[in-house]
Design a protein around this motif. Sequence first.
Motif, PDB file in Angstrom:
ATOM      1  N   LYS A 389       0.804  -1.241   0.032  1.00  0.00           N
ATOM      2  CA  LYS A 389       0.100  -0.071  -0.044  1.00  0.00           C
ATOM      3  C   LYS A 389       0.844   1.373   0.041  1.00  0.00           C
ATOM      4  O   LYS A 389       0.612   2.142  -0.602  1.00  0.00           O
ATOM      5  CB  LYS A 389      -0.842  -0.116   1.001  1.00  0.00           C
ATOM      6  CG  LYS A 389      -2.054   1.117   1.092  1.00  0.00           C
ATOM      7  CD  LYS A 389      -2.631   1.172   2.645  1.00  0.00           C
ATOM      8  CE  LYS A 389      -3.385  -0.226   3.088  1.00  0.00           C
ATOM      9  NZ  LYS A 389      -3.831  -0.174   4.444  1.00  0.00           N
ATOM     10  N   GLN A 392       2.291   1.450  -3.840  1.00  0.00           N
ATOM     11  CA  GLN A 392       1.347   1.735  -4.712  1.00  0.00           C
ATOM     12  C   GLN A 392       0.360   3.060  -4.523  1.00  0.00           C
ATOM     13  O   GLN A 392       0.272   3.660  -5.494  1.00  0.00           O
ATOM     14  CB  GLN A 392       0.304   0.527  -4.440  1.00  0.00           C
ATOM     15  CG  GLN A 392      -0.974   0.731  -5.432  1.00  0.00           C
ATOM     16  CD  GLN A 392      -2.167  -0.353  -5.038  1.00  0.00           C
ATOM     17  OE1 GLN A 392      -1.982  -1.220  -4.260  1.00  0.00           O
ATOM     18  NE2 GLN A 392      -3.221  -0.413  -5.911  1.00  0.00           N
ATOM     19  N   TYR A 397       4.521   1.097  -8.713  1.00  0.00           N
ATOM     20  CA  TYR A 397       3.778  -0.217  -8.652  1.00  0.00           C
ATOM     21  C   TYR A 397       4.801  -1.264  -8.736  1.00  0.00           C
ATOM     22  O   TYR A 397       4.723  -2.317  -8.079  1.00  0.00           O
ATOM     23  CB  TYR A 397       2.820  -0.334 -10.015  1.00  0.00           C
ATOM     24  CG  TYR A 397       1.936   0.934 -10.045  1.00  0.00           C
ATOM     25  CD1 TYR A 397       1.042   0.971  -8.946  1.00  0.00           C
ATOM     26  CD2 TYR A 397       1.641   1.511 -11.039  1.00  0.00           C
ATOM     27  CE1 TYR A 397       0.194   2.208  -8.867  1.00  0.00           C
ATOM     28  CE2 TYR A 397       0.740   2.597 -11.139  1.00  0.00           C
ATOM     29  CZ  TYR A 397       0.015   2.780  -9.796  1.00  0.00           C
ATOM     30  OH  TYR A 397      -1.037   3.646 -10.024  1.00  0.00           O
ATOM     31  N   ALA A 400       5.807  -2.242  -5.067  1.00  0.00           N
ATOM     32  CA  ALA A 400       4.650  -2.722  -4.593  1.00  0.00           C
ATOM     33  C   ALA A 400       4.374  -4.152  -5.007  1.00  0.00           C
ATOM     34  O   ALA A 400       3.919  -5.175  -3.995  1.00  0.00           O
ATOM     35  CB  ALA A 400       3.361  -1.843  -4.777  1.00  0.00           C
ATOM     36  N   GLU A 401       4.473  -4.438  -6.125  1.00  0.00           N
ATOM     37  CA  GLU A 401       4.085  -5.863  -6.630  1.00  0.00           C
ATOM     38  C   GLU A 401       4.552  -7.086  -5.888  1.00  0.00           C
ATOM     39  O   GLU A 401       4.159  -8.084  -5.531  1.00  0.00           O
ATOM     40  CB  GLU A 401       4.306  -6.072  -8.081  1.00  0.00           C
ATOM     41  CG  GLU A 401       3.718  -7.254  -8.580  1.00  0.00           C
ATOM     42  CD  GLU A 401       3.596  -7.250 -10.228  1.00  0.00           C
ATOM     43  OE1 GLU A 401       3.658  -8.154 -10.829  1.00  0.00           O
ATOM     44  OE2 GLU A 401       3.830  -6.110 -10.799  1.00  0.00           O
ATOM     45  N   TYR A 404       2.747  -7.724  -2.500  1.00  0.00           N
ATOM     46  CA  TYR A 404       1.526  -8.295  -2.750  1.00  0.00           C
ATOM     47  C   TYR A 404       1.722  -9.925  -3.174  1.00  0.00           C
ATOM     48  O   TYR A 404       1.077 -10.696  -2.843  1.00  0.00           O
ATOM     49  CB  TYR A 404       0.770  -7.822  -3.918  1.00  0.00           C
ATOM     50  CG  TYR A 404       0.168  -6.408  -3.352  1.00  0.00           C
ATOM     51  CD1 TYR A 404      -0.333  -6.283  -2.101  1.00  0.00           C
ATOM     52  CD2 TYR A 404       0.025  -5.134  -4.230  1.00  0.00           C
ATOM     53  CE1 TYR A 404      -0.735  -5.114  -1.611  1.00  0.00           C
ATOM     54  CE2 TYR A 404      -0.428  -3.873  -3.646  1.00  0.00           C
ATOM     55  CZ  TYR A 404      -1.084  -3.983  -2.123  1.00  0.00           C
ATOM     56  OH  TYR A 404      -1.416  -2.803  -1.858  1.00  0.00           O
ATOM     57  N   LEU A 432      -3.998  -3.798  -7.763  1.00  0.00           N
ATOM     58  CA  LEU A 432      -2.568  -3.400  -8.023  1.00  0.00           C
ATOM     59  C   LEU A 432      -2.454  -3.447  -9.866  1.00  0.00           C
ATOM     60  O   LEU A 432      -2.211  -2.548 -10.449  1.00  0.00           O
ATOM     61  CB  LEU A 432      -1.294  -4.060  -7.500  1.00  0.00           C
ATOM     62  CG  LEU A 432       0.057  -3.720  -7.943  1.00  0.00           C
ATOM     63  CD1 LEU A 432       0.453  -2.113  -7.589  1.00  0.00           C
ATOM     64  CD2 LEU A 432       0.957  -4.636  -7.429  1.00  0.00           C
ATOM     65  N   SER A 435      -4.365  -0.973 -11.506  1.00  0.00           N
ATOM     66  CA  SER A 435      -3.806   0.333 -11.414  1.00  0.00           C
ATOM     67  C   SER A 435      -2.554   0.422 -12.567  1.00  0.00           C
ATOM     68  O   SER A 435      -2.269   1.488 -13.017  1.00  0.00           O
ATOM     69  CB  SER A 435      -3.289   0.511 -10.147  1.00  0.00           C
ATOM     70  OG  SER A 435      -4.063   0.532  -9.132  1.00  0.00           O
ATOM     71  N   GLN A 436      -1.985  -0.832 -12.538  1.00  0.00           N
ATOM     72  CA  GLN A 436      -0.827  -0.905 -13.839  1.00  0.00           C
ATOM     73  C   GLN A 436      -1.562  -1.039 -15.219  1.00  0.00           C
ATOM     74  O   GLN A 436      -0.645  -0.869 -16.254  1.00  0.00           O
ATOM     75  CB  GLN A 436       0.083  -1.890 -13.323  1.00  0.00           C
ATOM     76  CG  GLN A 436       0.770  -1.758 -12.070  1.00  0.00           C
ATOM     77  CD  GLN A 436       1.471  -3.058 -12.028  1.00  0.00           C
ATOM     78  OE1 GLN A 436       0.919  -3.975 -11.409  1.00  0.00           O
ATOM     79  NE2 GLN A 436       2.875  -3.160 -11.969  1.00  0.00           N
TER      80      GLN A 436
END
Length: 822
Positions: A389, A392, A397, A400-401, A404, A432, A435-436
């Motif tokens: 979070k 992200q 991203y 972040a990935e 996750y 996510l 968002s990408q």
Amino acid sequence: MGRDEVLKQLEQQLQTSERVAISTLTGMGGIGKTELALQYALEDAKKSPEMRRYQGGICWLNGRGENIGSQLVRFIEKYLQITMPDEGTLEERVAIGWQRWTEGESLIIFDDVEEIKQIESYLPPQVPPPNKCFKVIITTRNQRISRNFALLAVGLLTLEDSIKLLASFIGENTINQDKAGAEALCQWLGYLPLAIELVGRYIRETEEDLATVLESLKALKLADESLNYPSDEIMTAKRGVTAAFELSWQRLSKSAQIFGMYLSLFALAPIPAEMLLPDENNRKQTEKDLRDLKNLSLINDIGDKIYEIHPLIWQYLRAKLGEFNEADSLKRYHCQLMAIIARKLGETPTKEDLEAFSPAIPHLALTAEELHPWLTDDDLIWPDVALGKFYQSQGLYGKAEPYYDDCLRITQTRFGAESFYVLLSFNNLATLYISQGKYKEAETILSQDLALTKFEKIEDFCVSRIVNNIAELYKKLGRYQEAEPLLIKALDLTKKSLGEEHYDIAVRLDNLADLYCCQGKYKEAEPLALQAFDLRKKLFGMEHPYITNSLNNLANLYFYQGRYEEAETFYLQSFELSKKIFGEENLDTVTSLQNLANFYLNQKNFKKAEIMCVKALELSQVFLDDEHPDIATIFNNIGLIYKMQEEYEKAENYYKKALKIRKNKLGEEHLDVARSFNNLASLYETQKRFDEAELLYHKALEIKKKRLGTENDSVAISFNNLAYLYRCQGKYAYAITNYQKAIAILQRVLPDNHPKIEECMNNYVTMLLEAPEGEVFPLISPEWQKIVLILKETFKTNNTNSPMKKSKSKKKPRKKGKGFGN
């Protein structure tokens, strides 16, 4: 201490070079780079004011602390008493700071820099402003950084300098009493400043003689063989350090030793005191343990109630923890603390939230990577979720990935494939991906997620979020008929589980309203959007991140309906509130900026639109991949600006960039691809490349009909665009057919007073007035023939030209900056 010759070299280099990098050829820690820079700075600071060389000030910046630029801005405001602007990027604000810096020669120290990218945007200008001169010292272990600047390699101390450093702790008399013993001791310690300091402090405290200490160290070396390194010159120093640490270790109480081992569970990064003192019941004892560790130089107080551990000491404490019978208890306690901290990061963190949370990031990362076996079932996901979070929310991203992914892996391993926690992990990863712009991957994961709800007794509000996310994905893909029943279901489930006045209700209302906007159902959309806005105001007040969503959604809605003054007011409010809450360098603010740019572009205010589009592109490229769909949107908007300014080659280039990204990321039949086709067609039409334009207009129309059905204002606009193209070529039969189709659809789906109906009708009538009667009268009804004749006579009598517009319908922005073209 013991660096006189090196200090002279530093002074000489600063006379001939604007920047000096202090490094070590071995790359080893504990050599004293920071101490050397500090000693140099203090020598000047201790002089009387008129004798100081650095009249402009001395600024110390920590490479392992917060962002270098933020430290610089704070120093300028706090210590130089210079007012800095709140607007602009951090780099721009720092550049202004250098210009406003106090006159005279100044010393800037960048301490413990790991990578050149940490500082390259914040270095003083090569050509300083008049009456100002900046000298720069950079301490680093990274020899690659040193290659960019004048190099001053700092290695191990010489024997002479080692003796001087030891004497500073135990006194010259003690050295003179046993000079051979002092030399042997320094040699055994590998001439490493950190080790010499620790042993010196120990001798000063215990008053043991040098020979006894040396014998103890040699004996303790054997006891700590597991921590020793191969016996080359540099590694010998490390072996000496390990034994030196043991001397201090033996002076600690049992409680302090346990606390020291506990500290090794934190990452090699600054540790705020509140992380070390969470337990009020044991605070006094913990504070005492902390003081003992600090007094023996096993932990360093770097100010502002923040502590750090030298890497070699951290390794030593970790080894001690490995030998500790109750290590598991310490790890479980630490994991519990980290999970509590992780839960504190909200769903929509502000700039201030992220800044306050950032000190915890390296420690959470270490917990997620190494300590997850000691997390309880309820705590297992939280370090990874918070880390994902955190990144992200900043548009990072790629960072972040992995968290996750890791969260999904560890929940599947611990709970099996069919678990509530696995469901949440799937949902986070899918969000996510959306968002990408990875829509296919997101759809696959969400389908798996929804299937899991059949095996687990999942609460309604969890199911509602999954259903909502699937619907939002379908909306992005232009699959509106599939999205609508899912959004209605999500709203009903949320009301059932959370009641009528919960934040999630506002989200569901907004999502449903936006879907109706996409379908041109504005009458259905407006009451839902207003209801969401009122609920957010009631729950959070006007200055809250959630309010920006409502402001933006209402602005879009009013724009779609042609209520432009109201739309502009809400766009401006959304942008200003986003800047205030999130800061300028944040994707939420970029979204608001883009929407405002879209509005001004539609209003033909090209100067404002261009400034905002370029700024949005710069900021977006910091956060997003070069082929992210949002980047394509900005390319498209810049292309439109160039088209309006008749720079057609540049416009075509940007339009094609946008089209390529959209095809690759969204698929050949996405509505954004249709928009790109439409915009390119409009450009070709302007250039009289009619065949190319016609082909693309038809491609755009077919995609829209397939995705939206025929009863949609966007489909009507495509008919209008085709009609205008045929009109330009004198193909009146085709033009009339398409105008009539466009007008009929718009009259069915839009309010009677909507500007799009007026514009399309104006285009149609203008064509009928201008075209030869012999060509168009056979193609229109007698009623329309009479209207055209009356209008012509009216204009002839009044000696005026037709007031009808020759324009095609204005393009509209989409939610979250999704472009103009329709």
